[in-house]
Design a protein around this motif. Structure first.
Motif, mmCIF file in Angstrom:
data_model
loop_
_atom_site.group_PDB
_atom_site.id
_atom_site.type_symbol
_atom_site.label_atom_id
_atom_site.label_comp_id
_atom_site.label_asym_id
_atom_site.label_seq_id
_atom_site.Cartn_x
_atom_site.Cartn_y
_atom_site.Cartn_z
ATOM 1 N N HIS A 24 0.819 -1.206 0.000
ATOM 2 C CA HIS A 24 0.000 0.000 0.000
ATOM 3 C C HIS A 24 0.855 1.258 0.000
ATOM 4 O O HIS A 24 0.524 2.243 -0.677
ATOM 5 C CB HIS A 24 -0.945 -0.011 1.206
ATOM 6 N N GLU A 43 -10.160 10.439 -1.884
ATOM 7 C CA GLU A 43 -11.063 9.447 -2.487
ATOM 8 C C GLU A 43 -10.386 8.680 -3.617
ATOM 9 O O GLU A 43 -10.615 7.477 -3.794
ATOM 10 C CB GLU A 43 -12.330 10.144 -3.011
ATOM 11 N N TYR A 46 -8.120 6.152 -1.968
ATOM 12 C CA TYR A 46 -8.875 5.013 -1.458
ATOM 13 C C TYR A 46 -9.068 3.975 -2.557
ATOM 14 O O TYR A 46 -8.841 2.767 -2.368
ATOM 15 C CB TYR A 46 -10.270 5.450 -0.963
ATOM 16 N N THR A 47 -9.510 4.459 -3.719
ATOM 17 C CA THR A 47 -9.790 3.555 -4.832
ATOM 18 C C THR A 47 -8.518 2.891 -5.338
ATOM 19 O O THR A 47 -8.504 1.692 -5.640
ATOM 20 C CB THR A 47 -10.470 4.317 -5.979
ATOM 21 N N TRP A 50 -7.351 0.323 -2.454
ATOM 22 C CA TRP A 50 -8.224 -0.777 -2.024
ATOM 23 C C TRP A 50 -9.305 -1.145 -3.035
ATOM 24 O O TRP A 50 -10.086 -2.062 -2.789
ATOM 25 C CB TRP A 50 -8.883 -0.414 -0.695
ATOM 26 N N ASP A 52 -12.687 -1.466 -4.841
ATOM 27 C CA ASP A 52 -14.062 -1.313 -4.368
ATOM 28 C C ASP A 52 -14.302 -2.009 -3.032
ATOM 29 O O ASP A 52 -15.438 -2.214 -2.619
ATOM 30 C CB ASP A 52 -15.055 -1.849 -5.415
ATOM 31 N N ARG A 53 -13.192 -2.350 -2.330
ATOM 32 C CA ARG A 53 -13.333 -3.007 -1.029
ATOM 33 C C ARG A 53 -12.467 -2.304 0.022
ATOM 34 O O ARG A 53 -11.551 -2.889 0.590
ATOM 35 C CB ARG A 53 -12.955 -4.475 -1.133
ATOM 36 N N PRO A 54 -12.711 -1.022 0.268
ATOM 37 C CA PRO A 54 -11.920 -0.303 1.268
ATOM 38 C C PRO A 54 -12.240 -0.797 2.679
ATOM 39 O O PRO A 54 -13.342 -1.303 2.932
ATOM 40 C CB PRO A 54 -12.366 1.147 1.076
ATOM 41 N N VAL A 58 -11.355 3.509 6.490
ATOM 42 C CA VAL A 58 -10.478 3.792 5.364
ATOM 43 C C VAL A 58 -9.691 5.086 5.555
ATOM 44 O O VAL A 58 -8.514 5.164 5.189
ATOM 45 C CB VAL A 58 -11.290 3.832 4.051
ATOM 46 N N GLU A 59 -10.313 6.099 6.152
ATOM 47 C CA GLU A 59 -9.604 7.367 6.347
ATOM 48 C C GLU A 59 -8.410 7.185 7.282
ATOM 49 O O GLU A 59 -7.304 7.664 6.997
ATOM 50 C CB GLU A 59 -10.557 8.419 6.910
ATOM 51 N N LEU A 62 -5.620 5.143 5.526
ATOM 52 C CA LEU A 62 -4.818 5.946 4.603
ATOM 53 C C LEU A 62 -3.851 6.834 5.373
ATOM 54 O O LEU A 62 -2.674 6.944 4.999
ATOM 55 C CB LEU A 62 -5.727 6.797 3.719
#
Length: 266
Positions: A24, A43, A46-47, A50, A52-54, A58-59, A62
């Motif tokens: 990552h 955003e 995120y994509t 991960w 479509d499976r964050p 997620v925030e 990251l």
């Protein structure tokens, strides 16, 4: 500290390549690098990291990866780069010449500008630019849409630069040019520029019949598999070879045309 994306993603410090631990963090670094210091929205990250499976948090996830990457870079850096956090995303500030992708593009642009007035210098510049490549671009992070798109673009730029080098070899009558052009025509059968250069190379060494057959074979393949005819430029070159036009001669004084350079890719 130099950043590398023309191959596996990492950092070069004192001539030694270092990969970034953690997939990552490696993807994060790659996305920030290819965006050239511009802000990348959270955003989008995120994509890219991960799909479509964050994760649920997620925030926070990251932010944790950003903090780890920042510490890693800080350990190698002399203050010449900075990973910046903004309210809506992140950016990496670094000198443009510290990214191999930028150095490659600048070298290719300089080589193209020198091709007509100074082919030897152009070949030297192209050789240096091509020497920056260590494998497929972004090869260990190219799963996300951003990295995948840039990787495809860079691969196309590398191929166009390879064609430029082959053109210079053809102009300078490098003995290995025909063999390499034949190899390229097999690997990339739809590259009309390669077909055109191979036809010229064969014609210039007295193999007109083989040059003509090369055109007919390429045309038959295009019609059968793509349902299209060769471009006007390739057809014109075929007619010039068929009619033994001075435009196809091997001496610089008689040459009035050459395969068009690939358009600038940015």
């Amino acid at each position: 500290m130099k950043f590398k994306v023309l191959g596996s993603v990492g950092v070069e410090v004192d001539g030694r390549f270092h990969s970034i631990r953690g997939g990552h963090q490696r993807v994060l670094l790659a996305v920030l690098l290819v965006n050239g210091g511009k802000l990348v929205a959270a955003e989008e990250l995120y994509t890219e990291l991960w799909g479509d499976r964050p994760p649920v948090t997620v925030e926070n996830a990251l932010q944790a990866h950003v903090s780890r990457l920042r510490r890693t870079l800080h350990g190698w850096s002399d203050g010449d780069c900075a990973l910046i956090s903004r309210s809506t995303g992140y950016s990496l500030e670094f000198a443009a010449e510290d990214l191999d992708m930028n150095v490659f593009r600048r070298g290719v642009a300089q080589a193209r500008a020198a091709m007509a007035p100074d082919p030897a210098r152009a070949a030297h510049l192209l050789s240096g630019a091509m020497g920056l490549w260590r494998g497929a671009p972004l090869q260990d992070v190219a799963g996300g849409l951003i990295c995948q798109s840039v990787a495809v673009q860079l691969a196309e730029e590398h191929l166009a630069a390879t064609e430029d080098m082959l053109w210079l070899d053809l102009e300078r009558e490098v003995p290995s040019a025909i063999g390499e052009l034949k190899r390229m025509s097999i690997v990339h059968p739809w590259r009309e520029r390669v077909t055109e250069m191979l036809m010229l190379a064969l014609y210039r060494c007295g193999r007109q019949a083989e040059a003509i057959e090369t055109y007919h074979a390429a045309r038959a393949r295009m019609v059968a598999e793509l349902g299209t005819e060769p471009s006007p430029q390739l057809r014109e070159r075929f007619l010039e070879i068929l009619n033994q036009s001075p435009a196809c001669a091997g001496t610089a004084a008689n040459r009035t045309a050459r395969p068009a350079l690939a358009p600038e890719l940015v």
